[in-house]
Design a protein around this motif. Structure first.
Motif, PDB file in Angstrom:
ATOM      1  N   GLY A  63       0.813  -1.205   0.000  1.00 45.29           N
ATOM      2  CA  GLY A  63       0.000   0.000   0.000  1.00 45.29           C
ATOM      3  C   GLY A  63       0.844   1.252   0.000  1.00 45.29           C
ATOM      4  O   GLY A  63       2.065   1.211  -0.177  1.00 45.29           O
ATOM      5  N   ARG A  64       0.193   2.355   0.220  1.00 49.41           N
ATOM      6  CA  ARG A  64       0.891   3.634   0.275  1.00 49.41           C
ATOM      7  C   ARG A  64       1.780   3.692   1.519  1.00 49.41           C
ATOM      8  O   ARG A  64       1.411   3.190   2.575  1.00 49.41           O
ATOM      9  CB  ARG A  64      -0.117   4.786   0.304  1.00 49.41           C
ATOM     10  N   ILE A  65       2.916   4.311   1.349  1.00 49.65           N
ATOM     11  CA  ILE A  65       3.852   4.447   2.476  1.00 49.65           C
ATOM     12  C   ILE A  65       3.533   5.778   3.159  1.00 49.65           C
ATOM     13  O   ILE A  65       4.214   6.794   2.977  1.00 49.65           O
ATOM     14  CB  ILE A  65       5.310   4.371   1.996  1.00 49.65           C
ATOM     15  N   LYS A  66       2.454   5.758   3.889  1.00 49.94           N
ATOM     16  CA  LYS A  66       1.931   6.939   4.574  1.00 49.94           C
ATOM     17  C   LYS A  66       1.579   6.548   6.003  1.00 49.94           C
ATOM     18  O   LYS A  66       1.244   5.390   6.289  1.00 49.94           O
ATOM     19  CB  LYS A  66       0.681   7.455   3.871  1.00 49.94           C
ATOM     20  N   GLU A  67       1.608   7.534   6.890  1.00 46.56           N
ATOM     21  CA  GLU A  67       1.317   7.256   8.301  1.00 46.56           C
ATOM     22  C   GLU A  67      -0.073   6.664   8.484  1.00 46.56           C
ATOM     23  O   GLU A  67      -0.271   5.766   9.307  1.00 46.56           O
ATOM     24  CB  GLU A  67       1.459   8.538   9.118  1.00 46.56           C
ATOM     25  N   GLY A  68      -1.056   7.150   7.727  1.00 42.49           N
ATOM     26  CA  GLY A  68      -2.415   6.649   7.863  1.00 42.49           C
ATOM     27  C   GLY A  68      -2.578   5.196   7.463  1.00 42.49           C
ATOM     28  O   GLY A  68      -3.473   4.507   7.950  1.00 42.49           O
ATOM     29  N   VAL A  87       7.616  -5.305   2.701  1.00 43.72           N
ATOM     30  CA  VAL A  87       6.887  -4.041   2.622  1.00 43.72           C
ATOM     31  C   VAL A  87       6.974  -3.536   1.185  1.00 43.72           C
ATOM     32  O   VAL A  87       8.061  -3.221   0.691  1.00 43.72           O
ATOM     33  CB  VAL A  87       7.469  -2.995   3.590  1.00 43.72           C
ATOM     34  N   ALA A  88       5.827  -3.473   0.518  1.00 42.29           N
ATOM     35  CA  ALA A  88       5.784  -3.062  -0.884  1.00 42.29           C
ATOM     36  C   ALA A  88       4.867  -1.857  -1.043  1.00 42.29           C
ATOM     37  O   ALA A  88       3.824  -1.762  -0.408  1.00 42.29           O
ATOM     38  CB  ALA A  88       5.295  -4.219  -1.760  1.00 42.29           C
ATOM     39  N   GLY A  89       5.286  -0.940  -1.915  1.00 38.87           N
ATOM     40  CA  GLY A  89       4.494   0.252  -2.180  1.00 38.87           C
ATOM     41  C   GLY A  89       5.396   1.457  -2.313  1.00 38.87           C
ATOM     42  O   GLY A  89       6.618   1.344  -2.331  1.00 38.87           O
ATOM     43  N   GLY A  90       4.784   2.625  -2.408  1.00 38.82           N
ATOM     44  CA  GLY A  90       5.567   3.839  -2.474  1.00 38.82           C
ATOM     45  C   GLY A  90       5.787   4.340  -3.878  1.00 38.82           C
ATOM     46  O   GLY A  90       5.199   3.848  -4.844  1.00 38.82           O
ATOM     47  N   ASN A  91       6.664   5.341  -3.992  1.00 37.64           N
ATOM     48  CA  ASN A  91       6.904   6.032  -5.254  1.00 37.64           C
ATOM     49  C   ASN A  91       7.858   5.274  -6.159  1.00 37.64           C
ATOM     50  O   ASN A  91       8.634   4.430  -5.716  1.00 37.64           O
ATOM     51  CB  ASN A  91       7.512   7.411  -4.992  1.00 37.64           C
ATOM     52  N   SER A  95      11.316   9.909  -7.416  1.00 33.58           N
ATOM     53  CA  SER A  95      10.214  10.858  -7.477  1.00 33.58           C
ATOM     54  C   SER A  95      10.041  11.555  -6.135  1.00 33.58           C
ATOM     55  O   SER A  95      10.541  11.109  -5.112  1.00 33.58           O
ATOM     56  CB  SER A  95       8.912  10.147  -7.877  1.00 33.58           C
ATOM     57  N   GLU A  96       9.314  12.641  -6.146  1.00 32.22           N
ATOM     58  CA  GLU A  96       9.097  13.424  -4.933  1.00 32.22           C
ATOM     59  C   GLU A  96       7.944  12.840  -4.118  1.00 32.22           C
ATOM     60  O   GLU A  96       7.317  11.863  -4.513  1.00 32.22           O
ATOM     61  CB  GLU A  96       8.805  14.878  -5.319  1.00 32.22           C
ATOM     62  N   ASP A  97       7.667  13.503  -2.978  1.00 29.50           N
ATOM     63  CA  ASP A  97       6.519  13.087  -2.167  1.00 29.50           C
ATOM     64  C   ASP A  97       5.267  13.077  -3.031  1.00 29.50           C
ATOM     65  O   ASP A  97       5.078  13.931  -3.893  1.00 29.50           O
ATOM     66  CB  ASP A  97       6.303  14.063  -1.009  1.00 29.50           C
ATOM     67  N   SER A  98       4.414  12.133  -2.817  1.00 32.08           N
ATOM     68  CA  SER A  98       3.168  12.043  -3.585  1.00 32.08           C
ATOM     69  C   SER A  98       2.123  11.368  -2.722  1.00 32.08           C
ATOM     70  O   SER A  98       2.340  11.115  -1.536  1.00 32.08           O
ATOM     71  CB  SER A  98       3.391  11.234  -4.858  1.00 32.08           C
ATOM     72  N   GLN A  99       0.987  11.076  -3.345  1.00 26.64           N
ATOM     73  CA  GLN A  99      -0.058  10.353  -2.626  1.00 26.64           C
ATOM     74  C   GLN A  99       0.394   8.943  -2.259  1.00 26.64           C
ATOM     75  O   GLN A  99      -0.219   8.292  -1.421  1.00 26.64           O
ATOM     76  CB  GLN A  99      -1.324  10.272  -3.480  1.00 26.64           C
ATOM     77  N   TYR A 100       1.464   8.451  -2.862  1.00 26.93           N
ATOM     78  CA  TYR A 100       1.913   7.091  -2.622  1.00 26.93           C
ATOM     79  C   TYR A 100       2.958   6.973  -1.517  1.00 26.93           C
ATOM     80  O   TYR A 100       3.122   5.905  -0.940  1.00 26.93           O
ATOM     81  CB  TYR A 100       2.465   6.474  -3.912  1.00 26.93           C
ATOM     82  N   GLU A 101       3.673   8.056  -1.258  1.00 34.15           N
ATOM     83  CA  GLU A 101       4.744   7.950  -0.270  1.00 34.15           C
ATOM     84  C   GLU A 101       5.069   9.306   0.345  1.00 34.15           C
ATOM     85  O   GLU A 101       5.174  10.311  -0.354  1.00 34.15           O
ATOM     86  CB  GLU A 101       6.000   7.360  -0.920  1.00 34.15           C
ATOM     87  N   ASP A 102       5.212   9.288   1.655  1.00 36.83           N
ATOM     88  CA  ASP A 102       5.708  10.438   2.413  1.00 36.83           C
ATOM     89  C   ASP A 102       7.164  10.125   2.768  1.00 36.83           C
ATOM     90  O   ASP A 102       7.429   9.260   3.598  1.00 36.83           O
ATOM     91  CB  ASP A 102       4.854  10.625   3.661  1.00 36.83           C
TER      92      ASP A 102
END
Length: 239
Positions: A63-68, A87-91, A95-102
């Motif tokens: 999933g997204r690599i985000k705190e939520g 752990v799979a996911g992210g940008n 790439s820069e920060d996006s909806q997929y990774e903080d």
């Protein structure tokens, strides 16, 4: 005004019951409009997610690599249970920060946890994602907020892989507790669920998605909804 609402031919479709209920509550919809709110769950192309009953001995966060989305909790739970986790996911790299990774979250909360039993896989295309899902012992879904529905649990169960999720709106409409995975309230319960994951029949997971969350059913329900709208519209025009 009530008469006019009764003559309306439009309908409202929501991807989950909790979204429909929230929409009705926020807008204080009349009973007439409430009756026009239908839930049509998202469907996935199940052929893209082949079944496997021979999982490997690892857990998966996808999933997204985000705190939520809380991959840090998935990692800690896996380690507490003595299991390896991927752990799979992210940008896409670079790439820069996006909806997929903080990136700040990754650098401070995820990277320090990587090690022998914690493998960072990074972004995964469809083929890679399918292989990760179907070979996993279980998918951990420690979501921290209400989810509209959640596609990762659907894709996981389509492959036969049970999902262990916090009991939040969204996944609690797709996961059958004790049959296709577990709905838990805290980290300790998630650890206990991992130790009981063999009790879940992977074929039940697959059949649950084939029956309730496949794209053909979604399309059929939307077609029926549009047909009913057209029929009501014609009836209105002839009055």
């Amino acid at each position: 005004l009530k008469y006019k609402f009764n003559m309306r031919g439009d309908m409202f479709a929501s991807v989950s019951n909790h979204i429909a209920e929230d929409y009705i509550e926020r807008l204080s919809l009349s009973n007439v409009l409430c009756s026009r709110m239908k839930t049509i769950y998202n469907g996935i192309i199940t052929e893209n997610f082949p079944f496997s009953d021979k999982p490997e001995d690892y857990l998966l966060f996808l999933g997204r690599i985000k705190e939520g989305k809380a991959p840090h909790i998935a990692i800690k739970v896996a380690l507490d249970s003595g299991h390896r986790i991927i752990v799979a996911g992210g940008n896409i790299p670079g790439s820069e920060d996006s909806q997929y990774e903080d990136k700040h979250y990754f650098n401070t909360e995820i990277e320090p946890l990587l090690g022998k039993n914690v493998e960072w896989y990074g972004p995964a295309n469809l083929e890679q994602k399918v292989q990760l899902l179907r070979n996993a012992k279980a998918v951990l879904f420690p979501i921290q907020h209400n989810e509209a529905l959640g596609l990762v649990p659907l894709e996981s169960m389509a492959c036969g892989t049970p999902v262990i999720s916090f009991n939040k709106p969204g996944p609690n409409e797709t996961i059958i507790d004790g049959k296709t995975g577990y709905l838990v309230d805290n980290n300790e319960q998630m650890v206990n669920a991992i130790f009981n994951i063999e009790k879940i029949n992977r074929r039940h997971c697959r059949n649950h998605i084939l029956t309730n969350f496949n794209y053909r059913k979604m399309g059929r329900l939307f077609t029926n909804l549009m047909d009913s709208m057209q029929e009501e519209s014609l009836n209105y025009n002839f009055r």
